[in-house]
Design a protein around this motif. Sequence first.
Motif, PDB file in Angstrom:
ATOM      1  N   THR A   4      24.988  36.501  42.693  1.00 45.39           N
ATOM      2  CA  THR A   4      25.176  36.611  44.143  1.00 45.39           C
ATOM      3  C   THR A   4      26.652  35.970  44.458  1.00 45.39           C
ATOM      4  OG1 THR A   4      24.168  34.483  44.634  1.00 45.39           O
ATOM      5  CG2 THR A   4      22.735  36.470  45.091  1.00 45.39           C
ATOM      6  N   MET A   5      27.507  36.506  45.097  1.00 45.21           N
ATOM      7  CA  MET A   5      28.743  36.086  45.395  1.00 45.21           C
ATOM      8  C   MET A   5      28.969  35.577  46.884  1.00 45.21           C
ATOM      9  SD  MET A   5      32.406  38.315  44.592  1.00 45.21           S
ATOM     10  CE  MET A   5      32.022  38.486  42.820  1.00 45.21           C
ATOM     11  N   GLU A   6      29.492  34.348  46.895  1.00 49.19           N
ATOM     12  CA  GLU A   6      29.854  33.827  48.383  1.00 49.19           C
ATOM     13  C   GLU A   6      30.742  34.423  48.864  1.00 49.19           C
ATOM     14  OE1 GLU A   6      30.755  29.721  48.476  1.00 49.19           O
ATOM     15  OE2 GLU A   6      29.286  29.255  46.800  1.00 49.19           O
ATOM     16  N   LEU A   7      30.744  34.640  50.130  1.00 49.24           N
ATOM     17  CA  LEU A   7      31.786  35.560  50.800  1.00 49.24           C
ATOM     18  C   LEU A   7      33.380  35.410  50.569  1.00 49.24           C
ATOM     19  CD1 LEU A   7      32.330  37.922  52.899  1.00 49.24           C
ATOM     20  CD2 LEU A   7      31.963  36.339  54.716  1.00 49.24           C
ATOM     21  N   LYS A   8      33.389  33.784  50.749  1.00 42.75           N
ATOM     22  CA  LYS A   8      34.748  33.640  50.510  1.00 42.75           C
ATOM     23  C   LYS A   8      35.203  33.945  48.815  1.00 42.75           C
ATOM     24  CE  LYS A   8      37.579  29.190  50.309  1.00 42.75           C
ATOM     25  NZ  LYS A   8      37.492  27.781  50.457  1.00 42.75           N
ATOM     26  N   GLN A   9      34.209  33.907  47.897  1.00 43.40           N
ATOM     27  CA  GLN A   9      34.794  34.400  46.824  1.00 43.40           C
ATOM     28  C   GLN A   9      34.934  35.689  46.649  1.00 43.40           C
ATOM     29  OE1 GLN A   9      35.741  32.693  44.063  1.00 43.40           O
ATOM     30  NE2 GLN A   9      35.405  34.311  42.208  1.00 43.40           N
ATOM     31  N   ALA A  10      33.927  36.385  47.200  1.00 42.39           N
ATOM     32  CA  ALA A  10      34.291  37.809  47.160  1.00 42.39           C
ATOM     33  C   ALA A  10      35.342  38.466  47.756  1.00 42.39           C
ATOM     34  CB  ALA A  10      33.015  38.635  48.077  1.00 42.39           C
ATOM     35  N   ILE A  11      36.033  37.606  48.963  1.00 39.63           N
ATOM     36  CA  ILE A  11      37.313  38.293  49.476  1.00 39.63           C
ATOM     37  C   ILE A  11      38.240  37.922  48.531  1.00 39.63           C
ATOM     38  CG2 ILE A  11      38.768  37.665  51.431  1.00 39.63           C
ATOM     39  CD1 ILE A  11      36.311  37.148  53.120  1.00 39.63           C
ATOM     40  N   ARG A  12      38.312  36.889  47.865  1.00 39.30           N
ATOM     41  CA  ARG A  12      39.367  36.543  46.817  1.00 39.30           C
ATOM     42  C   ARG A  12      39.491  37.406  45.789  1.00 39.30           C
ATOM     43  NH1 ARG A  12      37.949  30.853  47.252  1.00 39.30           N
ATOM     44  NH2 ARG A  12      37.012  30.990  45.266  1.00 39.30           N
ATOM     45  N   PHE A  14      38.449  40.367  45.584  1.00 42.44           N
ATOM     46  CA  PHE A  14      38.577  41.688  45.883  1.00 42.44           C
ATOM     47  C   PHE A  14      40.178  41.764  46.342  1.00 42.44           C
ATOM     48  CE2 PHE A  14      39.233  45.203  49.165  1.00 42.44           C
ATOM     49  CZ  PHE A  14      38.773  46.333  48.611  1.00 42.44           C
ATOM     50  N   HIS A  15      40.495  40.952  47.211  1.00 43.07           N
ATOM     51  CA  HIS A  15      42.143  40.753  47.387  1.00 43.07           C
ATOM     52  C   HIS A  15      42.893  40.913  46.280  1.00 43.07           C
ATOM     53  CE1 HIS A  15      45.848  39.905  49.373  1.00 43.07           C
ATOM     54  NE2 HIS A  15      45.963  38.807  48.690  1.00 43.07           N
ATOM     55  N   TYR A  16      42.694  39.930  45.319  1.00 37.23           N
ATOM     56  CA  TYR A  16      43.412  39.917  44.283  1.00 37.23           C
ATOM     57  C   TYR A  16      43.424  41.033  43.261  1.00 37.23           C
ATOM     58  CZ  TYR A  16      45.157  35.407  45.846  1.00 37.23           C
ATOM     59  OH  TYR A  16      45.779  34.279  46.917  1.00 37.23           O
ATOM     60  N   LEU A  66      43.589  32.421  40.893  1.00 39.40           N
ATOM     61  CA  LEU A  66      43.613  32.096  42.393  1.00 39.40           C
ATOM     62  C   LEU A  66      42.087  32.778  42.659  1.00 39.40           C
ATOM     63  CD1 LEU A  66      46.638  32.896  43.979  1.00 39.40           C
ATOM     64  CD2 LEU A  66      45.700  30.758  43.778  1.00 39.40           C
ATOM     65  N   ALA A  67      41.797  34.113  42.063  1.00 40.01           N
ATOM     66  CA  ALA A  67      40.510  34.626  42.413  1.00 40.01           C
ATOM     67  C   ALA A  67      39.252  33.875  41.734  1.00 40.01           C
ATOM     68  CB  ALA A  67      40.491  36.069  41.972  1.00 40.01           C
ATOM     69  N   GLU A  68      39.523  32.668  40.892  1.00 41.55           N
ATOM     70  CA  GLU A  68      38.580  32.203  40.029  1.00 41.55           C
ATOM     71  C   GLU A  68      37.827  33.162  39.026  1.00 41.55           C
ATOM     72  OE1 GLU A  68      36.422  29.685  42.440  1.00 41.55           O
ATOM     73  OE2 GLU A  68      37.899  28.701  43.141  1.00 41.55           O
ATOM     74  N   LEU A  69      38.659  34.024  38.421  1.00 37.45           N
ATOM     75  CA  LEU A  69      38.029  35.332  37.620  1.00 37.45           C
ATOM     76  C   LEU A  69      38.730  35.222  36.214  1.00 37.45           C
ATOM     77  CD1 LEU A  69      35.781  37.533  38.144  1.00 37.45           C
ATOM     78  CD2 LEU A  69      37.760  39.012  38.693  1.00 37.45           C
ATOM     79  N   PRO A  70      38.238  34.416  35.353  1.00 37.42           N
ATOM     80  CA  PRO A  70      38.792  34.560  33.999  1.00 37.42           C
ATOM     81  C   PRO A  70      38.899  35.816  33.203  1.00 37.42           C
ATOM     82  CG  PRO A  70      37.293  32.524  34.316  1.00 37.42           C
ATOM     83  CD  PRO A  70      37.035  33.502  35.522  1.00 37.42           C
ATOM     84  N   PRO A  71      37.816  36.767  33.695  1.00 37.34           N
ATOM     85  CA  PRO A  71      38.026  37.958  32.864  1.00 37.34           C
ATOM     86  C   PRO A  71      39.584  38.651  33.135  1.00 37.34           C
ATOM     87  CG  PRO A  71      36.052  37.728  33.770  1.00 37.34           C
ATOM     88  CD  PRO A  71      36.596  36.593  34.324  1.00 37.34           C
ATOM     89  N   PHE A  72      40.168  38.426  34.153  1.00 41.39           N
ATOM     90  CA  PHE A  72      41.474  38.953  34.226  1.00 41.39           C
ATOM     91  C   PHE A  72      42.142  38.875  33.202  1.00 41.39           C
ATOM     92  CE2 PHE A  72      40.977  39.238  39.093  1.00 41.39           C
ATOM     93  CZ  PHE A  72      41.325  40.740  39.185  1.00 41.39           C
ATOM     94  N   GLN A  73      41.959  37.888  32.240  1.00 39.76           N
ATOM     95  CA  GLN A  73      42.595  37.574  30.865  1.00 39.76           C
ATOM     96  C   GLN A  73      42.590  39.007  29.879  1.00 39.76           C
ATOM     97  OE1 GLN A  73      40.494  34.485  29.260  1.00 39.76           O
ATOM     98  NE2 GLN A  73      41.842  32.981  30.485  1.00 39.76           N
ATOM     99  N   LEU A  74      41.422  39.697  30.238  1.00 40.22           N
ATOM    100  CA  LEU A  74      41.422  41.063  29.391  1.00 40.22           C
ATOM    101  C   LEU A  74      42.456  42.079  30.022  1.00 40.22           C
ATOM    102  CD1 LEU A  74      37.478  41.403  29.658  1.00 40.22           C
ATOM    103  CD2 LEU A  74      38.979  40.791  27.677  1.00 40.22           C
ATOM    104  N   VAL A  75      42.628  42.030  31.248  1.00 42.42           N
ATOM    105  CA  VAL A  75      43.683  42.823  31.991  1.00 42.42           C
ATOM    106  C   VAL A  75      45.102  42.553  31.393  1.00 42.42           C
ATOM    107  CG1 VAL A  75      44.581  43.497  34.279  1.00 42.42           C
ATOM    108  CG2 VAL A  75      42.218  43.313  34.018  1.00 42.42           C
TER     109      VAL A  75
END
Length: 122
Positions: A4-12, A14-16, A66-75
Amino acid sequence: MYATMELKQAIRVFHYGEQVKTLLINASNLTLELEKLEENEREAGIKIYKGVLEQVRGEIKMAGYLAELPPFQLVDSKVKEAIWEVHIRRPEEVCRILGEAISLTVSLTLDAAKELKEKDLL
């Protein structure tokens, strides 16, 4: 990715994710433009393009943080690989790798998009 993803996290996320995807698409389009340069202009074009891709890497790292999404390291790793392919002048490989980076980005932001759709925000 997230149960489950909090709305604030989902917005970040998705935006980034959308921001990174746009940068990658633009970078991919530039690859095709390199081929249109005259031979005497190509070396300078390659140098500038590698600089652009390094800037894209910086944006990807910032977006991941900023999105708190470490898998962006793959990108980021894919873009680093693409820079090497630019260096050895294999534009078709650059396009393929950037396409993989775009696909990864979309996959990483899919849960956020679903969460936003469920809340009628997309």
